[in-house]
Scaffold this motif. Structure first.
Motif, short mmCIF file in Angstrom:
data_model
loop_
_atom_site.label_atom_id
_atom_site.label_comp_id
_atom_site.label_asym_id
_atom_site.label_seq_id
_atom_site.Cartn_x
_atom_site.Cartn_y
_atom_site.Cartn_z
N HIS A 13 9.46 -3.85 10.98
CA HIS A 13 8.05 -3.56 10.70
C HIS A 13 7.21 -4.42 11.64
CE1 HIS A 13 4.61 -3.18 7.51
NE2 HIS A 13 4.44 -2.37 8.53
N VAL A 15 3.56 -5.57 12.91
CA VAL A 15 2.17 -5.66 12.45
C VAL A 15 1.34 -6.46 13.45
CG1 VAL A 15 0.64 -6.37 10.57
CG2 VAL A 15 2.97 -5.58 10.05
N TRP A 65 14.78 -5.46 8.68
CA TRP A 65 15.20 -4.95 7.38
C TRP A 65 16.54 -4.22 7.48
CZ3 TRP A 65 12.20 -6.80 3.60
CH2 TRP A 65 10.95 -7.30 3.99
N LEU A 71 12.56 -1.60 3.93
CA LEU A 71 11.32 -1.82 4.68
C LEU A 71 10.13 -1.27 3.89
CD1 LEU A 71 10.82 -1.02 8.47
CD2 LEU A 71 9.08 -0.50 6.77
N ARG A 72 10.26 -0.04 3.44
CA ARG A 72 9.13 0.61 2.77
C ARG A 72 8.87 0.06 1.38
NH1 ARG A 72 10.12 6.75 5.18
NH2 ARG A 72 9.38 6.20 7.27
N ARG A 75 6.86 -3.16 1.74
CA ARG A 75 5.50 -2.99 2.25
C ARG A 75 4.45 -3.18 1.16
NH1 ARG A 75 3.33 0.35 6.66
NH2 ARG A 75 1.14 0.76 6.24
N ARG A 79 2.19 -6.35 2.41
CA ARG A 79 0.91 -6.05 3.07
C ARG A 79 -0.29 -6.62 2.32
NH1 ARG A 79 -0.92 -2.52 7.09
NH2 ARG A 79 -3.14 -2.05 6.89
N ASP A 96 -0.06 -1.18 12.26
CA ASP A 96 1.33 -1.52 11.96
C ASP A 96 2.20 -0.28 12.18
OD1 ASP A 96 2.13 -0.59 8.84
OD2 ASP A 96 0.00 -0.70 9.30
N GLU A 98 6.36 1.25 11.58
CA GLU A 98 7.72 1.16 11.06
C GLU A 98 8.65 1.71 12.14
OE1 GLU A 98 7.65 3.33 7.42
OE2 GLU A 98 6.40 1.86 6.40
#
Length: 218
Positions: A13, A15, A65, A71-72, A75, A79, A96, A98
């Protein structure tokens, strides 16, 4: 194009954030105190890097990840914490992505205090596999030969075709010296990829912590 099958943490990820240059040190300190612990609590977390340009206050974090779902799932926790932490310094999240860790080769163990070259390109998703192959075959060997080279990497957003590729160096001088041997290869690769909005940045390595086992490539 798939993630690198050799990586224990094949997703990342990315950012990008911005603060006033005068707030960079405060941002780094708060990020380590508040965002890092939140990241480390998440299932499937494999490490994180924070790099930036002090002169303009731009920073980029890359967290690794073990799966796309990890990963999701993270988030939603990370975040809000990152946004709240940045707000304390008047900063904000700019964008950002993915991504797949399409290629990552470490020549030396990770450490803070080095310098990173980051090239961001908007390309064609259909040509990502060719772009990764070109990076591995043409650019990585050139990086590997240079004094002070630590890492070569290529991350890709499969949906949008946006890529993040570059290298990590011992010192700013090592990075600068390597530019002449890499710049032409990079320009050729971007052209072949049909890339646009290409942006190459030199950034200081503020922080790095990798929890995955490190396999160094001689």
């Amino acid at each position: 194009m798939s993630a690198d099958p050799n990586s224990a943490f094949p997703y990342c990820h990315i950012v990008r954030t911005k603060v006033a240059p005068s707030k960079v040190d405060e941002m780094i300190s708060l990020w380590i105190q508040e965002v890092l612990p939140t990241l480390k609590k998440q299932k499937g977390f494999g490490g994180v890097t924070l790099i930036g340009n002090r002169k303009i206050g731009s920073s980029v974090s890359v967290s690794y990840w073990e799966s796309e779902s990890a990963l999701r799932d993270a988030r939603g926790q990370v975040r809000p914490q990152a946004a709240a932490t940045l707000a304390k310094t008047g900063g904000s999240i700019i964008e950002d992505d993915e991504c797949n860790v399409a290629f990552l080769e470490r020549f030396r163990a990770p450490k803070a205090g080095g310098w990173a070259r980051l090239t961001t390109v908007q390309g064609n998703p259909a040509q990502l596999s060719q772009a990764v192959a070109n990076f591995k075959e043409k650019i990585v060997p050139s990086i590997r030969r240079q004094s002070g080279a630590r890492t070569a990497y290529f991350f890709a957003n499969r949906q949008t075709g946006k890529t993040f590729a570059g290298s990590v160096w011992d010192t700013q001088q090592d990075l600068q010296k390597s530019e002449s041997s890499i710049s032409e290869l990079r320009a050729e690769a971007i052209n072949r990829f049909g890339g646009r909005e290409a942006k190459t940045e030199a950034m200081e390595m503020y922080f790095i912590e990798i929890v995955a086992p490190i396999a160094l490539v001689p």
